[in-house]
Design a protein around this motif. Structure first.
Motif: not given
Length: 288
Positions: A198-200, A204-208, A243-244, A259-260
């Motif tokens: 997880g990375d809040l 902000d970029e819509g990714k994890i 998805y990658i 990122t996903i």
């Protein structure tokens, strides 16, 4: 000084003069020799312009009256149209809300069909932590509904999180985007495991983020599917994570990270499905 004498006609004299004048006019009218044409002509010079003026004023007053009535009618029509617009906007807002609810329920139904092998309980989100993202949230189902800690929660098109706390009629869910979340995952295109963290800030970029992926032959590509792995101790196997989006090689040249794009919209979660089977139970059933 002597005052000037002024002549004052008495009323009876005036009446007498008028009477004589009237008798004279009557007599003239009875006489066939007398022509009234000059009189009519003289009167025409006076009466016709006056009558025309009256007509003009009358027409103007009529126009003003009609214009005033038209303004009143237009004002009333405007008010009626405003009321109709307000009513239509209210109906449209209701229809939009109804359509959004139908779309969400259809998505939830499709999700239920995608994971039909698991028993599930539907729940609504009734609270969340402060912030833009649903990193932790509360649902309106609890132990009385069969909910237990470590049950997987799905929403949208895939994995939303895991139950961390349960009350009689509520439960807390920690989503996979929370900074404390770690999920064992598999990139399906190469059947290699990685860790989704997880990375809040990245949301902000819509990714994890994912880390510790082994890909020595550089086979992983953008768009590859990432699902929960079979080696996870708490998450059921094969639930879609996302998805990658991009990949880069670590400094050790042995593993990769990247990122996903998650399968769940963590900006707006309203309904979820809680899978009522625990990973330990499915593992025991698989080995029995």
């Amino acid at each position: 000084m002597k005052k000037k004498n002024r002549y004052h006609m008495q009323t009876k004299h005036l009446i007498a003069v008028m009477t004589i004048l009237c008798i004279g006019l009557i007599a003239l009218s009875l006489s066939s020799r007398f022509s009234f044409a000059p009189v009519r002509s003289a009167l025409g010079y006076v009466i016709v312009p006056f009558q025309n003026g009256i007509n003009v004023v009358g027409d103007w007053l009529t126009e003003q009256k009609n214009g005033f009535q038209s303004m009143k009618e237009l004002a009333q029509e405007n008010e009626d149209l405003k009321a109709q617009v307000d009513e239509l906007e209210a109906k449209n807002s209701t229809l939009v809300q109804d359509q959004e609810e139908v779309d969400r329920l259809r998505t939830l139904y499709n999700l239920d069909q995608d994971y039909s092998e698991y028993d599930k309980v539907a729940a609504q989100v009734i609270g969340k932590d402060a912030g833009n993202w649903y990193n932790t949230f509360i649902i309106n189902r609890g132990s009385e509904d069969g909910i237990a800690v470590d049950m997987n929660v799905i929403a949208g098109a895939g994995l939303a999180g895991i139950v961390t706390e349960v009350g009689p009629h509520w439960a807390t869910v920690r989503s996979i985007i929370d900074d404390t979340s770690n999920v064992s995952a598999t990139v399906t295109s190469i059947s290699q495991n990685c860790i989704v963290t997880g990375d809040l800030e990245m949301m902000d970029e819509g990714k994890i983020r994912f880390i510790q992926l082994t890909d020595r032959e550089d086979q992983v590509q953008e768009g590859d599917k990432v699902v929960t792995s079979s080696v996870s101790s708490k998450f059921l196997r094969g639930i879609l994570i996302g998805y990658i989006s991009d990949v880069e090689t670590d400094s050790n040249n042995l593993t990769k990270q990247g990122t996903i794009i998650p399968a769940v919209d963590f900006d707006n979660i309203q309904e979820v499905l809680v899978i009522t089977q625990l990973k330990q139970q499915t593992d025991e059933e698989g080995t029995s």
